[in-house]
Design an enzyme around this catalytic site. Structure first.
Site, PDB file in Angstrom:
ATOM      1  N   ALA A  65       0.914  -1.209   0.134  1.00 39.82           N
ATOM      2  CA  ALA A  65      -0.114  -0.105   0.069  1.00 39.82           C
ATOM      3  C   ALA A  65       0.809   1.299   0.093  1.00 39.82           C
ATOM      4  O   ALA A  65       2.189   1.047   0.355  1.00 39.82           O
ATOM      5  CB  ALA A  65      -0.782  -0.011   1.199  1.00 39.82           C
ATOM      6  N   GLY A 110       0.462  -4.965   0.691  1.00 38.51           N
ATOM      7  CA  GLY A 110      -0.742  -4.771  -0.187  1.00 38.51           C
ATOM      8  C   GLY A 110      -0.480  -5.759  -1.338  1.00 38.51           C
ATOM      9  O   GLY A 110      -1.495  -6.176  -2.088  1.00 38.51           O
ATOM     10  N   GLU A 113      -0.959  -9.079  -0.901  1.00 41.98           N
ATOM     11  CA  GLU A 113      -2.340  -9.344  -0.813  1.00 41.98           C
ATOM     12  C   GLU A 113      -3.364  -9.444  -1.774  1.00 41.98           C
ATOM     13  O   GLU A 113      -4.073 -10.133  -2.230  1.00 41.98           O
ATOM     14  CB  GLU A 113      -2.904  -8.272   0.224  1.00 41.98           C
ATOM     15  N   GLU A 133       4.519  -5.317   7.273  1.00 35.19           N
ATOM     16  CA  GLU A 133       3.949  -4.426   7.861  1.00 35.19           C
ATOM     17  C   GLU A 133       4.244  -4.168   9.186  1.00 35.19           C
ATOM     18  O   GLU A 133       4.106  -3.143   9.898  1.00 35.19           O
ATOM     19  CB  GLU A 133       2.030  -4.914   7.861  1.00 35.19           C
TER      20      GLU A 133
HETATM   21  N1  DAK Z   1       4.562   3.170  -0.478  1.00 38.27           N
HETATM   22  C1  DAK Z   1       5.091   4.360  -1.277  1.00 38.27           C
HETATM   23  N2  DAK Z   1       6.062   4.321  -1.882  1.00 38.27           N
HETATM   24  C2  DAK Z   1       7.012   3.295  -2.101  1.00 38.27           C
HETATM   25  C3  DAK Z   1       6.606   1.991  -1.506  1.00 38.27           C
HETATM   26  C4  DAK Z   1       5.397   2.117  -0.799  1.00 38.27           C
HETATM   27  N3  DAK Z   1       4.908   0.911  -0.366  1.00 38.27           N
HETATM   28  N4  DAK Z   1       7.337   0.980  -1.846  1.00 38.27           N
HETATM   29  C5  DAK Z   1       8.590   1.862  -2.451  1.00 38.27           C
HETATM   30  N5  DAK Z   1       8.057   2.961  -2.565  1.00 38.27           N
HETATM   31  C6  DAK Z   1       9.046   4.134  -3.518  1.00 38.27           C
HETATM   32  C7  DAK Z   1      10.281   4.641  -2.385  1.00 38.27           C
HETATM   33  O1  DAK Z   1       9.713   5.405  -1.456  1.00 38.27           O
HETATM   34  C8  DAK Z   1      10.881   5.124  -3.707  1.00 38.27           C
HETATM   35  O2  DAK Z   1      10.460   6.588  -3.854  1.00 38.27           O
HETATM   36  P1  DAK Z   1      11.699   7.828  -4.026  1.00 38.27           P
HETATM   37  O3  DAK Z   1      12.436   7.823  -3.151  1.00 38.27           O
HETATM   38  O4  DAK Z   1      12.301   7.277  -5.372  1.00 38.27           O
HETATM   39  O5  DAK Z   1      10.503   8.701  -4.311  1.00 38.27           O
HETATM   40  C9  DAK Z   1      10.480   4.419  -4.779  1.00 38.27           C
HETATM   41  O6  DAK Z   1       9.382   3.648  -4.549  1.00 38.27           O
HETATM   42  C10 DAK Z   1      11.634   3.315  -5.104  1.00 38.27           C
HETATM   43  O7  DAK Z   1      11.883   2.590  -3.732  1.00 38.27           O
HETATM   44  P2  DAK Z   1      13.426   2.231  -3.140  1.00 38.27           P
HETATM   45  O8  DAK Z   1      14.300   3.362  -3.560  1.00 38.27           O
HETATM   46  O9  DAK Z   1      13.135   1.952  -1.843  1.00 38.27           O
HETATM   47  O10 DAK Z   1      13.857   0.940  -4.098  1.00 38.27           O
HETATM   48  P3  DAK Z   1      14.636  -0.310  -3.644  1.00 38.27           P
HETATM   49  O11 DAK Z   1      14.778  -0.926  -4.811  1.00 38.27           O
HETATM   50  O12 DAK Z   1      16.034   0.438  -2.609  1.00 38.27           O
HETATM   51  O13 DAK Z   1      13.994  -0.989  -2.367  1.00 38.27           O
HETATM   52  C11 DAK Z   1      11.795  -2.024  -1.630  1.00 38.27           C
HETATM   53  C12 DAK Z   1      12.736  -1.660  -2.815  1.00 38.27           C
HETATM   54  C13 DAK Z   1      10.673  -2.615  -2.252  1.00 38.27           C
HETATM   55  C14 DAK Z   1      12.691  -3.198  -0.729  1.00 38.27           C
HETATM   56  C15 DAK Z   1      11.672  -1.021  -0.789  1.00 38.27           C
HETATM   57  O14 DAK Z   1      11.075   0.059  -1.414  1.00 38.27           O
HETATM   58  C16 DAK Z   1      10.747  -1.064   0.295  1.00 38.27           C
HETATM   59  O15 DAK Z   1      10.967  -1.663   1.494  1.00 38.27           O
HETATM   60  N6  DAK Z   1       9.354  -0.578   0.118  1.00 38.27           N
HETATM   61  C17 DAK Z   1       8.324  -0.656   1.108  1.00 38.27           C
HETATM   62  C18 DAK Z   1       7.916  -1.904   1.283  1.00 38.27           C
HETATM   63  C19 DAK Z   1       6.864  -2.099   2.259  1.00 38.27           C
HETATM   64  O16 DAK Z   1       6.860  -1.866   3.700  1.00 38.27           O
HETATM   65  N7  DAK Z   1       5.676  -2.482   1.885  1.00 38.27           N
HETATM   66  C20 DAK Z   1       4.410  -2.949   2.658  1.00 38.27           C
HETATM   67  C21 DAK Z   1       3.457  -1.682   2.941  1.00 38.27           C
HETATM   68  S1  DAK Z   1       2.670  -1.447   4.118  1.00 38.27           S
HETATM   69  C22 DAK Z   1      -4.309  -1.098   6.011  1.00 38.27           C
HETATM   70  C23 DAK Z   1      -4.477  -1.452   4.429  1.00 38.27           C
HETATM   71  C24 DAK Z   1      -3.230  -1.718   3.908  1.00 38.27           C
HETATM   72  C25 DAK Z   1      -2.175  -2.107   4.386  1.00 38.27           C
HETATM   73  C26 DAK Z   1      -2.102  -1.891   5.718  1.00 38.27           C
HETATM   74  C27 DAK Z   1      -3.093  -1.273   6.557  1.00 38.27           C
HETATM   75  N8  DAK Z   1      -5.443  -0.527   6.690  1.00 38.27           N
HETATM   76  C28 DAK Z   1      -5.532   0.861   5.935  1.00 38.27           C
HETATM   77  C29 DAK Z   1      -5.599  -0.856   7.795  1.00 38.27           C
HETATM   78  C30 DAK Z   1      -1.364  -2.375   3.605  1.00 38.27           C
HETATM   79  C31 DAK Z   1       0.156  -2.174   4.171  1.00 38.27           C
HETATM   80  C32 DAK Z   1       1.269  -2.406   3.304  1.00 38.27           C
HETATM   81  O17 DAK Z   1       1.094  -2.583   2.103  1.00 38.27           O
END
Ligand code: DAK
Length: 256
Positions: A65, A110, A113, A133
């Site tokens: 997300a 997400g 998911e 998360e």
């Molecule tokens: N959201 C927004 N931007 C993201 C992103 C994300 N999930 N993942 C990556 N980006 C963006 C980065 O901020 C970066 O942007 P700039 O700095 O270039 O502007 C760009 O994409 C490239 O990312 P990286 O520079 O970090 O790329 P790397 O290859 O170094 O790393 C990575 C790739 C996938 C390992 C890293 O980007 C990463 O760890 N991303 C976050 C992964 C993550 O934590 N995903 C889970 C998100 S939480 C809910 C509803 C839904 C959910 C929860 C609750 N309710 C409302 C209750 C779901 C939650 C999630 O999905």
């Protein structure tokens, strides 16, 4: 509607949706959900589309997300964000046609998911899966707490969610989270092969099998068996079923 995030292609009875927001690794935001709902409104009544494929552009399927959009939310907004996403994924799951996730890269949070709301997952060797998360101090919000345990078993679901560990496509295959792993350059070829096979498989029986399997899993065994028997029986009024059996007995290919 003019799509900004989704790229849609329909050919040979197969619709392919490519999520294209590579600068944010295809993270899911409200606009993505609006576009996907709009696309599903168009898709649901169409009988010419037999299979849906979902994939991502660039090195990511979906990296979760959109954290930038979620960060300023209060609890009401978080609840709305979660229920809008859950409803959209439920719609995807309930489509009559098979839905394949072609997982080309990161499928995190997400993104994992979304892949789990598809009927099955074919992954590139480069794909990575996880529910990170916990690293953000939250629990999953698009049904990973439910779908992951159904797909991989309780131990694997608890392991992935509580440790927030990212796993390889081969590990995901071992856990039953994905059904096949391919070389990266062969991913779409393999997915299209499977899609065409299902599109040609006596297409009226494919949606029935999908519905019976999906509805049956939340029933007790006796009710689910009865559902299967009822739907099995109904097929004998269908010309395609008669043709399938007739063709076998006449040693020829069925003509659907
Ligand atoms: N959201 C927004 N931007 C993201 C992103 C994300 N999930 N993942 C990556 N980006 C963006 C980065 O901020 C970066 O942007 P700039 O700095 O270039 O502007 C760009 O994409 C490239 O990312 P990286 O520079 O970090 O790329 P790397 O290859 O170094 O790393 C990575 C790739 C996938 C390992 C890293 O980007 C990463 O760890 N991303 C976050 C992964 C993550 O934590 N995903 C889970 C998100 S939480 C809910 C509803 C839904 C959910 C929860 C609750 N309710 C409302 C209750 C779901 C939650 C999630 O999905």
């Amino acid at each position: 509607m003019e799509y900004q995030i989704l790229k849609i292609q329909i050919a040979d009875c197969i619709a392919t949706v490519t999520i294209s927001r590579p600068a944010a690794l295809n993270a899911l935001n409200t606009n993505f959900f609006k576009e996907l709902n709009h696309f599903l409104d168009d898709l649901e009544p169409r009988e010419d589309v037999k299979v849906l494929v979902i994939t991502g552009e660039g090195k990511s399927f979906v990296a979760g997300a959109d954290i930038a959009e979620m960060a300023p939310m209060n609890s009401d907004e978080g609840y709305a964000f979660s229920t809008f996403g859950q409803r959209t994924f439920d719609r995807l799951e309930q489509l009559p046609m098979p839905v394949i996730a072609a997982v080309n890269g990161y499928a995190l949070g997400g993104g994992c998911e979304l892949a789990m709301a598809c009927d099955f997952r074919i992954a590139s060797k480069l794909a990575k899966f996880g529910q990170p998360e916990m690293n953000l101090g939250m629990i999953p919000g698009y049904a990973a707490t439910q779908r992951l345990s159904r797909l991989t078993g309780l131990g694997n679901a608890l392991y992935l969610i509580l440790t927030a560990e990212t796993i390889t496509a081969d590990d995901a295959l071992r856990m039953g989270l994905v059904q096949k792993v391919t070389e990266p350059e062969l991913l779409m070829e393999e997915v299209m092969k499977l899609a065409l096979k299902m599109a040609g498989n006596g297409s009226q029986a494919v949606p029935v099998a999908k519905r019976v399997i999906r509805e049956g899993i939340s029933m007790n065994f006796g009710e689910a068996s009865e559902l299967e028997a009822v739907e099995f029986g109904k097929q004998f009024d269908r010309t395609a079923t008669k043709e399938g059996m007739k063709a076998f007995l006449e040693k020829r290919k069925p003509v659907w």
